[in-house]
Design a protein around this motif. Structure first.
Motif, PDB file in Angstrom:
ATOM      1  N   LYS A 155      44.756 -52.318  70.032  1.00  0.00           N
ATOM      2  CA  LYS A 155      43.391 -51.243  69.214  1.00  0.00           C
ATOM      3  C   LYS A 155      42.927 -50.573  69.896  1.00  0.00           C
ATOM      4  O   LYS A 155      42.824 -48.736  69.271  1.00  0.00           O
ATOM      5  CB  LYS A 155      42.986 -51.989  68.049  1.00  0.00           C
ATOM      6  CG  LYS A 155      42.548 -51.167  66.849  1.00  0.00           C
ATOM      7  CD  LYS A 155      42.221 -52.093  65.493  1.00  0.00           C
ATOM      8  CE  LYS A 155      43.265 -52.716  65.016  1.00  0.00           C
ATOM      9  NZ  LYS A 155      42.995 -52.953  64.201  1.00  0.00           N
ATOM     10  N   SER A 178      42.962 -44.740  60.144  1.00  0.00           N
ATOM     11  CA  SER A 178      44.448 -45.236  61.107  1.00  0.00           C
ATOM     12  C   SER A 178      44.347 -47.029  61.119  1.00  0.00           C
ATOM     13  O   SER A 178      45.181 -47.564  61.634  1.00  0.00           O
ATOM     14  CB  SER A 178      44.805 -44.136  61.485  1.00  0.00           C
ATOM     15  OG  SER A 178      45.862 -44.683  62.638  1.00  0.00           O
ATOM     16  N   CYS A 179      43.796 -47.180  62.488  1.00  0.00           N
ATOM     17  CA  CYS A 179      43.426 -47.828  62.830  1.00  0.00           C
ATOM     18  C   CYS A 179      42.171 -49.176  62.233  1.00  0.00           C
ATOM     19  O   CYS A 179      42.419 -49.865  62.872  1.00  0.00           O
ATOM     20  CB  CYS A 179      42.819 -47.693  64.195  1.00  0.00           C
ATOM     21  SG  CYS A 179      43.189 -46.942  65.500  1.00  0.00           S
ATOM     22  N   HIS A 195      52.343 -48.919  61.808  1.00  0.00           N
ATOM     23  CA  HIS A 195      51.849 -48.034  62.890  1.00  0.00           C
ATOM     24  C   HIS A 195      52.725 -48.038  63.859  1.00  0.00           C
ATOM     25  O   HIS A 195      52.342 -46.622  64.721  1.00  0.00           O
ATOM     26  CB  HIS A 195      50.607 -49.188  63.967  1.00  0.00           C
ATOM     27  CG  HIS A 195      48.908 -48.702  63.832  1.00  0.00           C
ATOM     28  ND1 HIS A 195      48.585 -47.341  63.488  1.00  0.00           N
ATOM     29  CD2 HIS A 195      48.112 -49.866  62.897  1.00  0.00           C
ATOM     30  CE1 HIS A 195      47.973 -47.065  63.460  1.00  0.00           C
ATOM     31  NE2 HIS A 195      46.800 -48.298  63.291  1.00  0.00           N
ATOM     32  N   ASN A 217      53.559 -44.697  65.516  1.00  0.00           N
ATOM     33  CA  ASN A 217      53.512 -43.608  67.559  1.00  0.00           C
ATOM     34  C   ASN A 217      55.285 -43.614  67.831  1.00  0.00           C
ATOM     35  O   ASN A 217      55.091 -42.722  68.597  1.00  0.00           O
ATOM     36  CB  ASN A 217      53.526 -45.250  67.981  1.00  0.00           C
ATOM     37  CG  ASN A 217      53.048 -45.071  69.485  1.00  0.00           C
ATOM     38  OD1 ASN A 217      52.553 -44.525  69.911  1.00  0.00           O
ATOM     39  ND2 ASN A 217      54.039 -46.522  70.205  1.00  0.00           N
ATOM     40  N   GLU A 259      45.607 -47.515  70.813  1.00  0.00           N
ATOM     41  CA  GLU A 259      46.127 -46.496  69.959  1.00  0.00           C
ATOM     42  C   GLU A 259      44.649 -45.997  69.601  1.00  0.00           C
ATOM     43  O   GLU A 259      44.927 -44.848  69.333  1.00  0.00           O
ATOM     44  CB  GLU A 259      45.820 -47.212  68.601  1.00  0.00           C
ATOM     45  CG  GLU A 259      46.450 -46.827  67.717  1.00  0.00           C
ATOM     46  CD  GLU A 259      47.959 -46.044  67.251  1.00  0.00           C
ATOM     47  OE1 GLU A 259      48.830 -45.983  68.828  1.00  0.00           O
ATOM     48  OE2 GLU A 259      48.280 -45.757  67.009  1.00  0.00           O
TER      49      GLU A 259
END
Length: 517
Positions: free
Chosen positions: A10, A31-32, A234, A238, A13
């Protein structure tokens, strides 16, 4: 930094979204699934550590963690209280001034002052009456809003007559309101991801961000401040180099575009299909496609042009290009490595390095491949095997003592046993077919067959015959028979004892007797 430390996956990310996609801390936090203050803390740690992006090739999670979280140094925690009146004034009157900037200036004046999380928390307590209103200004190519319509469409199975409630997926671009819609059989992750892939293909490009409603397929844990994004979602982001920013709970303005798009689809498409009967999903989607073209080309009432023309003028030139290949649906699961250094995925067992026994890994698997990751580093990769109860093993993953067993095969054990005698071979075949995976019997068979060196092959044959009659098919049982001389004694009530295992792969002693004679 308060709370539980983030996983390295994470954190990476966070860095990707910040330095590669240039997203704001609030967007990265949404988002995370973390707070924006946490994002700010990690970014500050990166700056303090003098990192460059992209991170150095080969930088392990362990090394990154040590650089981001060096051992704490003692300090005097009695910093001066900030002047929150001045903080409030600066935030209200100065453009682009943020709490993070004001805190950094405060720390420059008072190096032993309070940390960022305390600074923000206490300021917000002080300014509890502050009502922040977020203005929504959608730039071209910035956001794609996605949502499901509340209305469903019946699809009848022509063979069984069963009625399926087809779900209607809707996507809307922020600037042009260009709309996409399609029907799927469910709102599960497979259909959710597939609809996104087809929406990107329909638009011919990718927006900077995707704004979903808090659907379980995309958001694992609904929380206003820290929604936890599904790992597969996710992975989709990506692949398309975009960011997922879920709409906040009970904040309708966050998803106003999607709600308006859903309303249009229900009024201009689903309402017109209400009297139609559909016998397949493809038939329904074909009808939706025709009406969608009409909707997007319908002239605006108060603006010039249509959704189609505004899309061509505004959104389309600003969209990011599609990747070379569409995203392949991937599933994620957390697994613990078994004692036999294998992990289970959909009933099949895949090997990983034996040094990871009892460790927790993340597995990413598609219809064609299985990847095992430990601390965000790939430690094993296999072709997907759909056979349940079977094992896929890479020799290099085995401990050195186990690697020698990989040279053995069921046929080799069977030939060795047949040289000793027919009963020994029957017992060998029995053990091989009893185990889910033949290799699981190798160690036992090596022990049993080597007893012939200590006690003689004739006695081992007699011991195997006795073991088959009493159904005691283990190394310890046969060793006990030989050690106590039971192989040389008649078996009581032999006719009442259990018969040996019957199996199509076991030929039996009679077969070998007839072959010998």
């Amino acid at each position: 930094m308060p709370g539980k430390r983030l996983s390295m996956r994470k954190i990476r990310e966070v860095l990707r979204l910040k330095y590669e996609l240039n997203r704001s801390n609030r967007e990265i936090g949404l988002s995370c699934g973390i707070g924006s203050s946490t994002v700010s803390d990690y970014i500050q740690r990166v700056r303090n550590g003098g990192f460059t992006w992209p991170l150095p090739e080969g930088l392990s999670d362990t090394a990154l963690e040590q650089l981001l979280f060096p051992p704490p140094t003692p300090r005097n925690s009695s910093g001066l209280l900030p002047d929150f009146h001045e903080v409030h004034k600066e935030l209200q009157s100065r453009k682009h001034v943020t709490l993070n900037l004001l805190w950094q200036e405060y720390k420059e004046r008072h190096p032993d002052g309070y940390q960022y999380s305390w600074y923000c928390h206490n300021y917000r307590d002080w300014a509890a009456r502050l009502d922040v209103v977020m203005r929504h200004e959608h730039r071209a190519g910035e956001k794609m809003f996605v949502h499901y319509a509340g209305q469903t469409v019946d699809v009848i199975d022509g063979d069984t007559g069963e009625i399926h409630k087809a779900q209607i997926f809707v996507a809307v671009l922020g600037a042009s309101n260009y709309t996409y819609a399609e029907a799927t059989l469910s709102q599960q992750i497979e259909d959710w991801i597939g609809s996104h892939v087809r929406a990107f293909s329909f638009y011919g490009g990718v927006t900077e961000a995707v704004v979903p409603d808090n659907l379980k397929s995309g958001v694992s844990r609904v929380c206003r401040y820290e929604p936890d994004i599904n790992p597969t979602y996710h992975a989709l982001a990506n692949h398309y180099q975009t960011v997922i920013i879920p709409a906040r709970v009970r904040k309708p303005r966050d998803k106003a575009k999607a709600e308006a798009g859903v309303l249009l689809v229900e009024r201009w498409i689903l309402a017109r299909l209400r009297k139609h009967t559909f016998f397949s999903l493809a038939e329904l989607n074909q009808a939706i496609k025709g009406l969608l073209d009409i909707l997007n080309n319908k002239p605006f009432k108060k603006l010039s042009g249509s959704r189609q023309s505004r899309f061509v003028e505004m959104d389309k030139p600003a969209l990011r290009p599609l990747p070379a290949t569409p995203y392949e649906m991937a599933y994620w699961k957390k697994v613990t490595v078994h004692l036999d250094y294998h992990v289970e995925v959909e009933g099949h067992y895949y090997s990983v390095p034996y040094t990871l026994v009892k460790k927790q890994l993340e597995v990413r698997y598609t219809t064609t491949s299985v990847e095992c990751l430990y601390r965000n580093q790939r430690v094993a990769s296999h072709l997907r095997n759909q056979s349940r109860g079977r094992h896929t093993t890479i020799r290099e993953h085995m401990p050195p003592k186990h690697q020698k067993y990989s040279e053995w095969t069921p046929e080799r054990f069977t030939r060795w046993a047949a040289k000793i005698g027919p009963q020994t071979r029957v017992l060998t075949e029995t053990l091989l077919v009893q185990r889910t995976h033949p290799q699981q019997a190798y160690r036992t068979l090596l022990g049993i067959l080597r007893l012939g060196k200590s006690y003689g092959e004739q006695r081992l044959e007699a011991a195997c015959d006795r073991a088959l009659q009493i159904n005691a098919l283990s190394y310890r049982s046969i060793e006990s028979i030989l050690k106590n001389g039971l192989d040389q004694k008649p078996l009581r009530n032999k006719e009442n004892n259990s018969k040996p295992l019957q199996h199509s792969n076991i030929r039996g002693a009679d077969y070998y007797d007839s072959t010998i004679h």
